[in-house]
Enzyme design. Structure first.
Site, mmCIF file in Angstrom:
data_model
loop_
_atom_site.group_PDB
_atom_site.id
_atom_site.type_symbol
_atom_site.label_atom_id
_atom_site.label_comp_id
_atom_site.label_asym_id
_atom_site.label_seq_id
_atom_site.Cartn_x
_atom_site.Cartn_y
_atom_site.Cartn_z
ATOM 1 N N HIS A 147 5.768 -0.737 -2.842
ATOM 2 C CA HIS A 147 5.341 -0.006 -4.053
ATOM 3 C C HIS A 147 5.460 1.502 -3.876
ATOM 4 O O HIS A 147 4.739 2.264 -4.502
ATOM 5 C CB HIS A 147 3.909 -0.403 -4.439
ATOM 6 N N ASN A 196 0.835 -1.209 0.000
ATOM 7 C CA ASN A 196 0.000 0.000 0.000
ATOM 8 C C ASN A 196 0.864 1.251 0.000
ATOM 9 O O ASN A 196 1.974 1.251 0.529
ATOM 10 C CB ASN A 196 -0.929 0.000 1.209
HETATM 11 P P1 OAD Z 1 -6.058 -6.297 -4.365
HETATM 12 O O1 OAD Z 1 -7.066 -5.243 -4.617
HETATM 13 O O2 OAD Z 1 -5.574 -7.088 -5.512
HETATM 14 O O3 OAD Z 1 -6.640 -7.342 -3.311
HETATM 15 C C1 OAD Z 1 -7.290 -6.929 -2.154
HETATM 16 C C2 OAD Z 1 -7.522 -8.152 -1.281
HETATM 17 O O4 OAD Z 1 -8.061 -7.712 -0.046
HETATM 18 C C3 OAD Z 1 -8.493 -9.178 -1.853
HETATM 19 O O5 OAD Z 1 -7.926 -10.470 -1.752
HETATM 20 C C4 OAD Z 1 -9.722 -9.039 -0.959
HETATM 21 O O6 OAD Z 1 -10.410 -10.277 -0.766
HETATM 22 C C5 OAD Z 1 -9.096 -8.575 0.340
HETATM 23 N N1 OAD Z 1 -9.995 -7.788 1.225
HETATM 24 C C6 OAD Z 1 -11.077 -7.056 0.898
HETATM 25 N N2 OAD Z 1 -11.622 -6.497 1.988
HETATM 26 C C7 OAD Z 1 -10.860 -6.865 3.034
HETATM 27 C C8 OAD Z 1 -10.882 -6.603 4.444
HETATM 28 N N3 OAD Z 1 -11.835 -5.829 4.999
HETATM 29 N N4 OAD Z 1 -9.917 -7.160 5.229
HETATM 30 C C9 OAD Z 1 -8.960 -7.951 4.672
HETATM 31 N N5 OAD Z 1 -8.883 -8.224 3.362
HETATM 32 C C10 OAD Z 1 -9.810 -7.693 2.560
HETATM 33 O O7 OAD Z 1 -4.872 -5.586 -3.555
HETATM 34 P P2 OAD Z 1 -3.331 -5.971 -3.494
HETATM 35 O O8 OAD Z 1 -3.146 -7.428 -3.337
HETATM 36 O O9 OAD Z 1 -2.721 -5.069 -2.487
HETATM 37 O O10 OAD Z 1 0.065 -2.269 -7.391
HETATM 38 O O11 OAD Z 1 -2.826 -5.537 -4.919
HETATM 39 C C11 OAD Z 1 -1.471 -5.632 -5.208
HETATM 40 C C12 OAD Z 1 -1.050 -4.532 -6.128
HETATM 41 O O12 OAD Z 1 -1.893 -4.511 -7.291
HETATM 42 C C13 OAD Z 1 -1.206 -3.134 -5.568
HETATM 43 O O13 OAD Z 1 -0.151 -2.746 -4.731
HETATM 44 C C14 OAD Z 1 -1.253 -2.288 -6.810
HETATM 45 C C15 OAD Z 1 -2.225 -3.138 -7.601
HETATM 46 O O14 OAD Z 1 -2.218 -2.995 -8.956
HETATM 47 C C16 OAD Z 1 0.472 -1.234 -8.136
HETATM 48 O O15 OAD Z 1 -0.256 -0.294 -8.375
HETATM 49 C C17 OAD Z 1 1.890 -1.345 -8.621
#
Ligand code: OAD
Length: 248
Positions: free
Chosen positions: A120, A103
């Site tokens: 990131h 994040n």
């Molecule tokens: P994602 O948006 O891909 O995934 C979010 C995750 O959080 C999902 O698996 C949801 O099920 C989960 N989630 C949703 N609500 C939640 C809650 N209340 N508590 C816990 N988990 C919850 O986000 P990232 O994995 O961070 O990169 O994405 C990785 C990267 O993709 C980001 O850093 C960004 C993006 O493109 C760049 O911009 C370079």
């Protein structure tokens, strides 16, 4: 879920060193939308058209207008939630050493965590694409898009766009921590983006217990993670902290 929360508290209590990997999901309860899944940003806009460095270089005005301006509006007022606060408490307990976060919202630090690897980059700062001068995002005037530095160059957030390298020191330190921790907490990440998603794999290969906290299963579930606590980050962290306080 209660049994798994108890198990996680016991695993954390028994650990020498816990490392956390967090993603957008941990900030959902702070009102910041995730990227993937229901209500995700990439459902509305194509990341290759707005979040790739080539897209920014081609048309910075469009990327500022559609992506960065909206992010600034949301991040300017976002506050940490119980999941961020819970991880900060785990650091105070002497269990959690470092958070590796994908994040860019700075909410772990606002919650009180002191050792955060920003895999990131971060949105708190902008840098000029011409002279490299840095400026706080909160001090940037949004009157003219894209905002420009005093030298006339265009500002860009200090974040990693798609197509850019992970800051090498962040990558190196994350790898070392993944290989040396004995518990890795993986919270709020879809584990779809590399190389961040590789950190739990490294942890597992080196004998760590990998615990996922996520309402939804991920590609790590059932393969890399030992178990998943299917719930929202804030609720699960409150449960773990309450248990740990009971154990101490
Ligand atoms: P994602 O948006 O891909 O995934 C979010 C995750 O959080 C999902 O698996 C949801 O099920 C989960 N989630 C949703 N609500 C939640 C809650 N209340 N508590 C816990 N988990 C919850 O986000 P990232 O994995 O961070 O990169 O994405 C990785 C990267 O993709 C980001 O850093 C960004 C993006 O493109 C760049 O911009 C370079």
């Amino acid at each position: 879920m209660d049994d798994l929360i108890k198990k996680a508290a016991e695993d954390i209590a028994a650990a020498r060193q816990v490392t956390a990997l967090t993603g957008a999901g941990i900030s959902v309860e702070s009102g910041i939308p995730p990227f993937r899944g229901k209500g995700g940003l990439w459902e509305k806009i194509d990341p290759m058209e707005y979040a790739h460095i080539d897209a920014f270089s081609r048309d910075p005005e469009k990327v500022w207008e559609v992506l960065i301006k909206g992010m600034k509006d949301i991040l300017d007022t976002a506050e940490p939630n119980d999941a961020h606060k819970g991880l900060a408490r785990l650091e105070k307990f002497g269990k959690l050493k470092t958070i590796i976060t994908q994040n860019v919202d700075g909410l772990h630090q606002t919650a009180g965590s002191t050792d955060v690897i920003e895999f990131h980059g971060n949105f708190a700062w902008q840098r000029c694409t011409d002279c490299g001068d840095r400026c706080r995002t909160s001090d940037i005037s949004m009157e003219k898009i894209p905002p420009r530095c005093h030298c006339g160059g265009i500002y860009r957030p200090d974040c990693v766009f798609f197509g850019e390298m992970i800051p090498p020191d962040a990558l190196l330190r994350s790898r070392t921590l993944a290989m040396s921790c004995d518990v890795m907490l993986v919270m709020g990440t879809s584990a779809m983006v590399q190389p961040a998603a590789y950190m739990p794999v490294l942890a597992r290969e080196n004998g760590a217990r990998v615990i996922e906290i996520n309402p939804e299963p991920t590609p790590l579930t059932g393969h890399i993670s030992d178990y998943i606590i299917q719930g929202s980050g804030g609720v699960v962290m409150n449960g773990i902290i309450a248990r740990l306080e009971g154990l101490s």
